[in-house]
Design an enzyme around this catalytic site. Structure first.
Site, PDB file in Angstrom:
ATOM      1  N   LYS A 127      44.134  52.269  28.706  1.00 57.96           N
ATOM      2  CA  LYS A 127      43.285  51.092  28.897  1.00 57.96           C
ATOM      3  C   LYS A 127      43.023  50.436  27.553  1.00 57.96           C
ATOM      4  O   LYS A 127      42.734  51.107  26.562  1.00 57.96           O
ATOM      5  CB  LYS A 127      41.957  51.478  29.549  1.00 57.96           C
ATOM      6  CG  LYS A 127      42.064  51.853  31.012  1.00 57.96           C
ATOM      7  CD  LYS A 127      40.711  51.765  31.710  1.00 57.96           C
ATOM      8  CE  LYS A 127      40.279  50.329  31.890  1.00 57.96           C
ATOM      9  NZ  LYS A 127      39.018  50.217  32.658  1.00 57.96           N
ATOM     10  N   GLU A 151      31.391  49.226  41.180  1.00 60.20           N
ATOM     11  CA  GLU A 151      31.633  49.970  39.936  1.00 60.20           C
ATOM     12  C   GLU A 151      30.319  50.247  39.228  1.00 60.20           C
ATOM     13  O   GLU A 151      29.486  49.349  39.074  1.00 60.20           O
ATOM     14  CB  GLU A 151      32.497  49.161  38.955  1.00 60.20           C
ATOM     15  CG  GLU A 151      33.977  49.249  39.145  1.00 60.20           C
ATOM     16  CD  GLU A 151      34.728  48.604  37.976  1.00 60.20           C
ATOM     17  OE1 GLU A 151      34.202  48.633  36.839  1.00 60.20           O
ATOM     18  OE2 GLU A 151      35.816  48.060  38.215  1.00 60.20           O
ATOM     19  N   GLU A 172      41.522  57.251  31.457  1.00 59.68           N
ATOM     20  CA  GLU A 172      42.779  56.493  31.482  1.00 59.68           C
ATOM     21  C   GLU A 172      43.173  56.151  30.051  1.00 59.68           C
ATOM     22  O   GLU A 172      42.569  55.286  29.413  1.00 59.68           O
ATOM     23  CB  GLU A 172      42.606  55.222  32.316  1.00 59.68           C
ATOM     24  CG  GLU A 172      42.268  55.508  33.771  1.00 59.68           C
ATOM     25  CD  GLU A 172      41.895  54.247  34.534  1.00 59.68           C
ATOM     26  OE1 GLU A 172      42.799  53.414  34.798  1.00 59.68           O
ATOM     27  OE2 GLU A 172      40.704  54.081  34.845  1.00 59.68           O
ATOM     28  N   GLU A 219      36.336  52.564  27.061  1.00 58.67           N
ATOM     29  CA  GLU A 219      37.131  52.153  28.217  1.00 58.67           C
ATOM     30  C   GLU A 219      38.090  53.246  28.675  1.00 58.67           C
ATOM     31  O   GLU A 219      38.479  53.289  29.838  1.00 58.67           O
ATOM     32  CB  GLU A 219      37.918  50.883  27.899  1.00 58.67           C
ATOM     33  CG  GLU A 219      37.068  49.637  27.792  1.00 58.67           C
ATOM     34  CD  GLU A 219      36.423  49.268  29.116  1.00 58.67           C
ATOM     35  OE1 GLU A 219      37.111  49.342  30.159  1.00 58.67           O
ATOM     36  OE2 GLU A 219      35.225  48.922  29.117  1.00 58.67           O
TER      37      GLU A 219
END
Length: 352
Positions: free
Chosen positions: A269, A212, A266, A275
């Site tokens: 999250k 990541e 997203e 985030e």
């Protein structure tokens, strides 16, 4: 360059549409955080390589060899020969957390999952512990890390050069006083710091890969540097270096192996705004910023693939045919009426 396909959202496209998007981008490596059957089935016969994950919720039971084998029977074997699963992570950011029970269960879970039938099990952690390194040294599996220059810059924007964090060309970089190696970007320094730590603990045969890394395009007021411009620079510059097969100063002959975080924003999250804004794409398929991915095609028609057997023997396809009726109204308005005709047939008894 690989990409992380997170799904903590309620507005993401179907996996079959994601297949078309990634194929148009020539992305051939994807990392999941679980073993979502809908995704794995949608990507059957696409030659996309998958990292799938045993979630933290399984770590208490997986140390039992029988339960580990049961997980494999359910989440891996049904896709052998169709979907390319090249790696299975055991846990996610376990050591970086505060759950001591998860930490204690980690290495036993890996060991119980190790038999050849299990495939390649590799932990996805941010810190180094001796039992973990011993396991990697014995098996020859790479060590996966999450490396984020963004966090270093956000935490100390007055001390960390933004240009250095973004792979920019207008920074002096830094020279490691111990190795005398010069670094022109922070990510490579982070990777080599892990190599150095591993070597200091007596291991020199473990490869480090970045599972990541990324940069958010938006954040809260106190999240300095979270902008589309910076995210585009970080991922765009990283993309160029991966294409050039660059190695780090400590490992110049080993091209850096990276999975970028993440494919989509997203919206569910938890945590700070950043985030929810690491995606290269919005859920509708439009790019959040341009990093050189040209020709993206996000709107292939759904083939609505449905598998009726986990063994893959009985497979049915629901094939959607579209007929377009075009009519002009008062020479101004154009409307299209879509007539959907669904034809269902067995894969071995039908022709299209």
């Amino acid at each position: 360059m690989g990409i992380n396909y997170g799904q903590i959202a309620n507005n993401l496209p179907s996996p079959s549409k994601v297949v078309g998007l990634l194929q148009s981008l020539n992305v051939s490596k994807v990392k999941l955080y679980d073993a979502d059957p809908n995704v794995l089935l949608a990507f059957a016969n696409t030659n996309v390589e998958f990292i799938i994950g045993i979630g933290n919720e399984y770590l208490q039971s997986v140390p039992d060899a029988a339960k580990a084998q049961a997980w494999i029977e359910t989440h891996v074997k049904p896709y052998i020969g169709r979907t390319k699963i090249t790696c299975i992570t055991v846990g996610n950011e376990v050591v970086a957390g505060n759950d001591t029970q998860l930490v204690n269960n980690l290495v036993p879970a890996m060991q119980s999952s190790y038999p050849p039938s299990a495939g390649s099990f590799r932990p996805d952690l941010a810190e180094v512990i001796q039992p973990l390194l011993s396991f990697h040294s014995q098996t020859g599996y790479p060590f996966l890390i999450n490396a984020y220059p963004f966090f270093a810059y956000k935490g100390s924007p007055g001390e960390v050069s933004l240009d250095y964090a973004l792979f920019g060309s207008n920074n002096q970089g830094m020279t490691d006083p111990v190795t005398n190696l010069h670094y022109d970007n922070m990510l490579y320094a982070q990777v080599d710091a892990v190599y150095t730590a591993i070597k200091a603990m007596g291991h020199s045969n473990i490869e480090v890969k970045v599972s990541e890394t990324g940069w958010p395009s938006k954040g809260d007021a106190d999240e300095v540097g979270a902008t589309p411009q910076n995210a585009g620079l970080y991922n765009g510059n990283l993309f160029k270096r991966v294409q050039a097969r660059q190695g780090t100063p400590a490992k110049p002959s080993v091209p850096i192996d990276v999975h970028v975080f993440a494919l989509f924003n997203e919206n569910m999250k938890p945590g700070p705004a950043s985030e929810r804004n690491y995606g290269l794409f919005y859920p509708d398929g439009s790019p959040v910023y341009n990093i050189g991915f040209h020709g993206a095609n996000y709107l292939p028609e759904d083939t609505d693939i449905a598998y009726t057997s986990a063994s893959g023997i009985n497979v049915s396809l629901s094939i959607l045919f579209l007929h377009f009726l075009i009519t002009f109204v008062k020479k101004v308005k154009l409307f299209v009426e879509l007539l959907y005709i669904v034809s269902l047939c067995r894969v071995f008894h039908c022709s299209v």
